[in-house]
Design an enzyme around this catalytic site. Structure first.
Site: not given
Ligand code: BGC
Length: 787
Positions: A307
């Site tokens: 993530d």
């Molecule tokens: C979130 C994810 C997301 C990623 C990219 C993160 O802060 O937890 O779910 O896919 O950002 O935007």
């Protein structure tokens, strides 16, 4: 623009009564419904070809170039003009970027791809990711709402449309589905998932993966799915986002792991690691989780991405410095580093110091290259999207018509005293609430591709849906929240709430005036879009006081009140439940919000949504969920129903044990009567199967759809077992007066669970088979199953 295709949905889905006449689905999408994983992963000939292609490419790559494939920056405000001069542009030229996300628009993406395939040494194309969570520009209800439809064809169809739109605009990878089971309504991200149940969550995980990935990943309208957040992200302590998770392995395997595994079984191409720790080690650096469980036990052979800055965050978790945590992630089995550049900055050094092997890096690069190969990017790096494709596909009338239908199917009727709904199309309606004329909030959280302002407001939807015989008066009545500072916090990511600077009393006065002139009040209250979603934990999940005050004042007019609830999570509705005649939970319905709400209010669609998550009476009951275990001192069922306290039993002194609205609950404008349950055998043995059946009759005044739910309880086990578990459901459509026999086939597979030694098997003994309209309203038959 494509013409809207109108066909009877009978074969695709069985929904509300208006469906028959007005079901809208593109025939192209209808024919794309798939029931098995994409073929490419299973075919030896394909795999051999892919392997020799990737082997040859890897042989030419330097260690830096291999590490470059593992780097996933966010485009941020990086624009095409900067493609050569920016930091990211230079890195692309040097082969130090594997993919990019947060960039929107086919032409922009094409220009960046051009840099990769024309200026970098090996001309390796990039993949382009995005959080396409519940639609692209055509935005469907938030995922929790989508889950409330319990209609897997519709869920798949929404993902299919999202993929088509995104792919036509240059995207070939979505960070979806989010399948984190959660029993924590304080946690704002419950809006992005399918709720609390492993079985329903697994069905949805599968439907979404099939929808995004289609029949063949190389088709120009299919994209890579990414199941997230692996693992257990939905169980943070106190409902606080990113917080510590600590649970037993039996709970992980029996309850929280199921939807991730279902996505893997459905052939999901990628997995995203979660931010939280699992067993004391952050998921991003957790070898047991990524390697032993995901790869070895479940056979996942796609790639794993962190993530956003997940590697760097392990420093704050207290796992060591950037070099150490990057090596930890690589050795745990992570393939791609989102944003943080820990791999880019430290892996080479770790190889020279023997902390990471080059073979491990080669393996990670191989997985990224395989995904690019599967997408067909080596054949044509520009295969995804063009301005022309996007113009035809994105936000077209056919997609929007489907979104309208899906939104209506997701709504849950929580109460309907004296059958006040559906409303008659006559007289005067007072439409009141802080967001009734607000478009940007209708899409709900995590709708990054949606065009702000393109969603149909409730006011517009109602106005356009009623004939000339209906007059609609409107007033705001209250701000979302009295406290401006807090309201600004709630209005993140451009989703402004149009704060009214008047005194609350003046706004209420205006609303009362409007209500006095009306026959019925439709009051839209609840949350604004960004009160749920990432980083949107709430310690108190009541409707804000400003709106409750408005409702209480309106009640004094004596006019009937229909509450349209806007929410991204289960709320505690105890203090408003008895103040209105009807409550329809609309979640955040997406771009067609106003039309879909009108379809429900006026009965064009008969509500058939069912709650995918328990609604508590008060926040102190959390975690509250239907598939709980019994204690050694359970409260008597009769006392539970009456909410009577009993000393030395498991119950609260100051609150009932039951929820306000249970899992699986949802009313209809019609009535469904269930017969007693029959089973084909009461004493099955071994691998026999049995049929459990009920007769369901539509005894009300409307045609309608009902979600018939099957639950099973294992009465005695070597481990304690839940008091019931969802094991099947069927959404059936019944005309007024019609009845249908609904049967479920049950086999020993439905009885299996992971015991203390994580052995997955079933145990002989007594089982309660239950079929009903919600988790709290079932018919039961007892059977004994011997080995
Ligand atoms: C979130 C994810 C997301 C990623 C990219 C993160 O802060 O937890 O779910 O896919 O950002 O935007």
């Amino acid at each position: 623009m494509k013409k809207i295709a109108i066909i009877a949905l009978a074969a695709l889905s069985t929904n509300g009564f208006a469906q028959k006449k007005k079901a809208v689905v593109s025939p192209a999408i209808h024919s794309e419904i798939v029931n098995q994983p994409v073929q490419s992963y299973q075919n030896n000939e394909y795999n051999t070809k892919r392997k020799s292609f990737v082997d040859a490419l890897l042989a030419k790559m330097t260690l830096d170039e291999k590490i470059g494939q593992l780097n996933l920056p966010s485009a941020g405000d990086f624009t095409t003009g900067q493609a050569q001069s920016s930091d990211i542009g230079k890195k692309i030229e040097q082969g130090l970027v594997g993919g990019l996300f947060n960039i929107k628009g086919a032409e922009k993406i094409r220009a960046v791809q051009k840099v990769a395939v024309e200026k970098s040494r090996l001309k390796i194309p990039l993949i382009f990711g995005m959080d396409v969570i519940h639609g692209y520009e055509t935005t469907f209800p938030i995922p929790l709402g989508l889950a409330a439809s319990w209609d897997m064809n519709l869920v798949q169809q929404s993902a299919r449309i999202a993929a088509r739109e995104a792919a036509s605009d240059g995207i070939n990878w979505t960070f979806s589905p989010m399948v984190d089971i959660s029993r924590e309504p304080r946690w704002g991200r419950v809006s992005e998932g399918a709720g609390e149940d492993p079985y329903l969550g697994s069905q949805i995980a599968r439907a979404m993966v099939y929808g995004y990935q289609g029949k063949n990943l190389a088709d120009k309208n299919t994209i890579l799915a990414c199941v997230k957040h692996f693992a257990l992200y939905g169980a943070p302590e106190g409902g606080l986002d990113y917080n510590t998770v600590d649970m037993s392995h039996t709970r992980m395997f029996n309850e929280y792991f199921a939807p991730y595994k279902a996505a893997v079984d459905a052939g999901v191409a990628s997995v995203m690691a979660s931010f939280n720790e699992v067993d004391g080690i952050p998921a991003t650096g957790n070898k047991w989780l990524m390697d032993d469980v995901l790869r070895k036990k479940w056979g996942f052979n796609g790639f794993i991405v962190t993530d956003y800055t997940g590697i760097n965050e392990m420093i704050d978790h207290g796992m060591g410095d950037l070099q150490h945590v990057s090596a930890l992630a690589m050795n745990a089995g992570i393939d791609m580093d989102m944003v943080g550049e820990g791999f880019l900055k430290t892996l080479k050094q770790s190889v020279s110091e023997g902390k990471v092997s080059e073979a491990q890096i080669t393996q990670a690069a191989r997985r990224i290259l395989e995904a690019k190969y599967d997408l067909g990017l080596f054949e044509d790096p520009y295969r995804y999207g063009s301005a022309n494709d996007a113009q035809k596909e994105v936000f077209n009338a056919s997609n929007r018509a489907v979104a309208r239908n899906v939104a209506a199917q997701s709504m849950v009727l929580l109460k309907n005293d004296k059958n006040i709904l559906p409303l008659k199309q006559k007289g005067t309606i007072a439409l009141i609430g802080p967001l009734v004329d607000n478009s940007v909030n209708m899409a709900g959280t995590w709708s990054v591709a949606t065009k702000h302002g393109s969603a149909v407001t409730l006011l517009k939807g109602l106005q356009e849906s009623v004939g000339k015989n209906v007059k609609i008066l409107t007033a705001k009545g209250a701000n979302v929240e009295d406290n401006k500072v807090l309201e600004d916090v709630y209005a993140a990511h451009g989703k402004v709430v149009d704060r009214d600077s008047r005194e609350p009393s003046l706004m209420i006065k205006e609303a009362l005036n409007v209500a006095e002139q009306a026959d019925v009040v439709v009051l839209a209250i609840g949350e604004s879009a960004e009160m749920s979603g990432e980083s949107s934990s709430r310690a108190n999940i009541d409707i804000p006081a400003s709106q409750v005050r408005l409702l209480n004042e309106l009640k004094k007019t004596g006019k009937p009140i229909v509450v349209v609830l806007l929410t991204g999570r289960p709320l505690t509705l105890t203090n408003i439940k008895d103040t209105s005649e009807a409550i329809i939970n609309a979640w955040f319905p997406g771009t067609e919000a106003g039309y879909a709400v009108a379809d429900i209010l006026f009965g064009k669609v008969n509500p058939s949504g069912k709650l995918p998550m328990t609604f508590p009476r008060s926040v102190g009951q959390i975690p509250i969920y239907y598939n709980r275990k019994n204690t050694g001192r359970p409260l008597d069922a009769a006392l539970t129903d009456k909410c009577e306290y009993q000393r030395f039993r498991s119950n609260y002194m100051d609150e009932c044990n039951t929820p306000l609205y249970p899992f699986g609950y949802g009313l209809s404008y019609t009535k469904f009567e269930y017969s007693e349950l029959t089973v084909s055998k009461t004493n099955p043995t071994g691998n026999q199967s049995i049929q459990a059946s009920v007769n369901v009759k539509n005894t009300g005044n409307y045609d309608g759809a009902e979600v018939v739910q099957l639950y099973i309880r294992d009465l005695v086990g070597s481990n304690t077992r839940p008091i019931k578990e969802l094991k099947g459901f069927q959404k059936i459509f019944l005309k007024k007066g019609e009845s249908k026999q609904v049967s479920f086939n049950i086999t020993p597979d439905d009885l299996k669970f992971y015991d203390n030694n994580l052995k997955y098997d079933w145990e002989a003994g007594d089982f309660d088979i239950m079929i009903g309209t919600s988790s709290a309203d079932v018919k039961t038959a007892r059977i004994n199953w011997s080995k």
